[in-house]
Scaffold this motif. Structure first.
Motif, PDB file in Angstrom:
ATOM      1  N   ARG A  20       0.682   4.511   0.410  1.00  0.00           N
ATOM      2  CA  ARG A  20       0.680   5.373   1.624  1.00  0.00           C
ATOM      3  C   ARG A  20       1.254   4.711   2.744  1.00  0.00           C
ATOM      4  O   ARG A  20       2.065   5.456   3.548  1.00  0.00           O
ATOM      5  CB  ARG A  20      -0.538   5.676   1.975  1.00  0.00           C
ATOM      6  CG  ARG A  20      -0.974   7.041   2.990  1.00  0.00           C
ATOM      7  CD  ARG A  20      -2.254   7.817   2.791  1.00  0.00           C
ATOM      8  NE  ARG A  20      -3.289   7.121   2.552  1.00  0.00           N
ATOM      9  CZ  ARG A  20      -4.512   7.608   3.036  1.00  0.00           C
ATOM     10  NH1 ARG A  20      -4.658   8.646   3.854  1.00  0.00           N
ATOM     11  NH2 ARG A  20      -5.651   6.874   2.978  1.00  0.00           N
ATOM     12  N   LYS A  21       0.939   3.716   3.031  1.00  0.00           N
ATOM     13  CA  LYS A  21       1.400   2.885   4.358  1.00  0.00           C
ATOM     14  C   LYS A  21       2.901   2.598   4.439  1.00  0.00           C
ATOM     15  O   LYS A  21       3.513   2.664   5.270  1.00  0.00           O
ATOM     16  CB  LYS A  21       0.497   1.606   4.650  1.00  0.00           C
ATOM     17  CG  LYS A  21      -0.781   2.146   5.099  1.00  0.00           C
ATOM     18  CD  LYS A  21      -1.795   0.814   5.245  1.00  0.00           C
ATOM     19  CE  LYS A  21      -3.234   1.210   5.314  1.00  0.00           C
ATOM     20  NZ  LYS A  21      -4.038   0.086   5.226  1.00  0.00           N
ATOM     21  N   GLU A  23      -6.555  14.548   6.031  1.00  0.00           N
ATOM     22  CA  GLU A  23      -6.348  13.279   5.661  1.00  0.00           C
ATOM     23  C   GLU A  23      -5.696  12.338   6.673  1.00  0.00           C
ATOM     24  O   GLU A  23      -5.121  12.804   7.862  1.00  0.00           O
ATOM     25  CB  GLU A  23      -5.044  13.316   4.645  1.00  0.00           C
ATOM     26  CG  GLU A  23      -4.907  11.818   4.054  1.00  0.00           C
ATOM     27  CD  GLU A  23      -3.824  11.978   2.838  1.00  0.00           C
ATOM     28  OE1 GLU A  23      -3.552  10.802   2.167  1.00  0.00           O
ATOM     29  OE2 GLU A  23      -2.842  12.707   2.859  1.00  0.00           O
ATOM     30  N   THR A  24      -6.480  10.920   7.020  1.00  0.00           N
ATOM     31  CA  THR A  24      -6.131  10.266   8.184  1.00  0.00           C
ATOM     32  C   THR A  24      -4.996   9.519   7.998  1.00  0.00           C
ATOM     33  O   THR A  24      -4.621   8.761   6.936  1.00  0.00           O
ATOM     34  CB  THR A  24      -7.327   9.328   8.168  1.00  0.00           C
ATOM     35  OG1 THR A  24      -8.584   9.859   8.288  1.00  0.00           O
ATOM     36  CG2 THR A  24      -7.402   8.403   9.514  1.00  0.00           C
ATOM     37  N   GLN A  27       4.792   5.705   4.892  1.00  0.00           N
ATOM     38  CA  GLN A  27       4.991   5.831   6.260  1.00  0.00           C
ATOM     39  C   GLN A  27       5.798   5.048   7.018  1.00  0.00           C
ATOM     40  O   GLN A  27       6.716   5.709   8.061  1.00  0.00           O
ATOM     41  CB  GLN A  27       3.432   5.798   6.956  1.00  0.00           C
ATOM     42  CG  GLN A  27       2.284   6.731   6.396  1.00  0.00           C
ATOM     43  CD  GLN A  27       0.996   6.340   7.246  1.00  0.00           C
ATOM     44  OE1 GLN A  27       0.654   4.982   7.434  1.00  0.00           O
ATOM     45  NE2 GLN A  27       0.360   7.527   7.215  1.00  0.00           N
ATOM     46  N   GLU A  41     -11.408   5.922   5.777  1.00  0.00           N
ATOM     47  CA  GLU A  41     -11.435   7.265   6.296  1.00  0.00           C
ATOM     48  C   GLU A  41     -12.516   8.050   5.761  1.00  0.00           C
ATOM     49  O   GLU A  41     -12.818   9.074   6.331  1.00  0.00           O
ATOM     50  CB  GLU A  41     -10.047   7.908   5.998  1.00  0.00           C
ATOM     51  CG  GLU A  41      -9.691   8.117   4.568  1.00  0.00           C
ATOM     52  CD  GLU A  41      -8.339   8.992   4.332  1.00  0.00           C
ATOM     53  OE1 GLU A  41      -8.074   9.733   5.063  1.00  0.00           O
ATOM     54  OE2 GLU A  41      -7.631   8.755   3.386  1.00  0.00           O
ATOM     55  N   ASN A  89       1.004  -1.178  -0.060  1.00  0.00           N
ATOM     56  CA  ASN A  89       0.056   0.050   0.106  1.00  0.00           C
ATOM     57  C   ASN A  89       0.808   1.296  -0.156  1.00  0.00           C
ATOM     58  O   ASN A  89       1.719   1.279   0.932  1.00  0.00           O
ATOM     59  CB  ASN A  89      -0.808   0.050   1.157  1.00  0.00           C
ATOM     60  CG  ASN A  89      -1.780   1.313   1.425  1.00  0.00           C
ATOM     61  OD1 ASN A  89      -1.473   2.360   1.308  1.00  0.00           O
ATOM     62  ND2 ASN A  89      -3.119   1.000   1.534  1.00  0.00           N
ATOM     63  N   ILE A 144      -7.437   3.295   8.041  1.00  0.00           N
ATOM     64  CA  ILE A 144      -7.360   4.398   7.120  1.00  0.00           C
ATOM     65  C   ILE A 144      -8.190   4.039   5.974  1.00  0.00           C
ATOM     66  O   ILE A 144      -8.420   4.964   4.903  1.00  0.00           O
ATOM     67  CB  ILE A 144      -5.958   5.223   6.527  1.00  0.00           C
ATOM     68  CG1 ILE A 144      -5.219   4.133   5.844  1.00  0.00           C
ATOM     69  CG2 ILE A 144      -5.249   5.647   7.972  1.00  0.00           C
ATOM     70  CD1 ILE A 144      -3.862   4.838   5.577  1.00  0.00           C
ATOM     71  N   ASN A 145      -8.332   2.763   5.578  1.00  0.00           N
ATOM     72  CA  ASN A 145      -9.061   2.318   4.486  1.00  0.00           C
ATOM     73  C   ASN A 145     -10.379   2.867   4.322  1.00  0.00           C
ATOM     74  O   ASN A 145     -11.115   2.867   3.355  1.00  0.00           O
ATOM     75  CB  ASN A 145      -9.135   0.815   4.434  1.00  0.00           C
ATOM     76  CG  ASN A 145      -7.492   0.206   4.600  1.00  0.00           C
ATOM     77  OD1 ASN A 145      -6.598   0.846   4.069  1.00  0.00           O
ATOM     78  ND2 ASN A 145      -7.491  -1.049   5.006  1.00  0.00           N
TER      79      ASN A 145
END
Lengths: 177, 177
Positions: A99-100, B148-149, A103, B133, A97, B130-131
């Motif tokens: 975004r994850k 944004e989460t 992070q 959000e 993923n 967050i999936n």
């Protein structure tokens, strides 16, 4: 707090609070044991599903790739002054993923910056270089279809004191604590 | 290393290496001084251009929003068991580059997880929430166009020992050190 933080807790909290970006370094090298300790801190960062997508390439002062890195960022002077450069990538095949995974890369980079600080070294997170990753990766002999560039961490013995400010906690809280 | 790491350095390196996700908590609360120390650690994380885009919302056990959070994740049991939940968002108006801002959020979250660990508390990074959000933010009374989460960090006094593994450093290095 219910009890005062222990001396060990105070030491860790101080490191989290006092680490600063260091952009000027002495000519001294950083030895391999220190580099291994820094990379090991990155290795223990958390990642989603524990996928650990990060991959590292270490370029030491004098390696011809130091100049390749310098040629792909406006922070060339920092790259040229560093004793070592830790290039952080994501293995696209290990990602799940974006975004994850990005992070997680941030957590990994932060662990390494904290280790740098703890060891009395200085370091700075260079993110601007990823703007040119399409050219950078082939120039390093790496495959852009296999790796995504996250950052370069410049490391060395500090030749300056860091200084930086942060917003107040109140201004970051959506409602008072 | 040129010299052995100092006792303080060893303490920080141990925290980086020994922090683990904790998913089960005792019924005890986490007091406000500890929460403030954790949030303060997040505040000092590095961000691109020092934009500090992170924003925090703390939900304590018994707050009706604890159940709202639980209803938006398959890890509802962890959310319901936590003494406090630190919701981490990005302020869209403060963002400058999604990839770099997401990395910065990861550094901020990691700083908070390290503070949790240092204080003898337990915590876990919940990213799966967050999936959902798009539904979560309005359910919390927050505006998805403004925020944004990034994650929810569940915090409490640990009721388990954490355990986790990592790939070898050798397997993460694109070439030997």
């Amino acid at each position: 707090m219910n009890a005062s933080p222990s001396p060990e807790a105070q030491t860790v909290l101080a490191a989290l609070r006092e680490r600063r970006s260091i952009r000027r370094f002495t000519p001294e090298p950083v030895d391999d044991d220190a580099l291994a300790a820094i990379l090991d801190a990155g290795r223990w960062a958390p990642s989603g599903l524990n996928n650990q997508p990060w991959r590292f390439l270490v370029v030491r002062r004098g390696d011809p790739r130091q100049e390749v890195l310098a040629n792909h960022t406006k922070y060339a002077h920092i790259v040229r002054g560093a004793a070592a450069l830790i290039c952080v990538f994501l293995d696209r095949a290990a990602m799940y993923n974006p975004r994850k995974d990005h992070q997680g890369a941030g957590a990994c980079i932060q662990n390494m910056l904290l280790a740098v600080h703890a060891l009395g070294l200085g370091g700075v997170w260079l993110g601007e270089i990823i703007n040119r990753e399409a050219e950078l990766l082939p120039a390093l002999g790496l495959d852009p279809e296999a790796l995504e560039t996250m950052a370069v961490i410049a490391v060395g013995r500090p030749a300056q004191h860091g200084s930086s400010q942060r917003k107040s906690l109140e201004s970051l809280l959506l409602e008072p604590l």
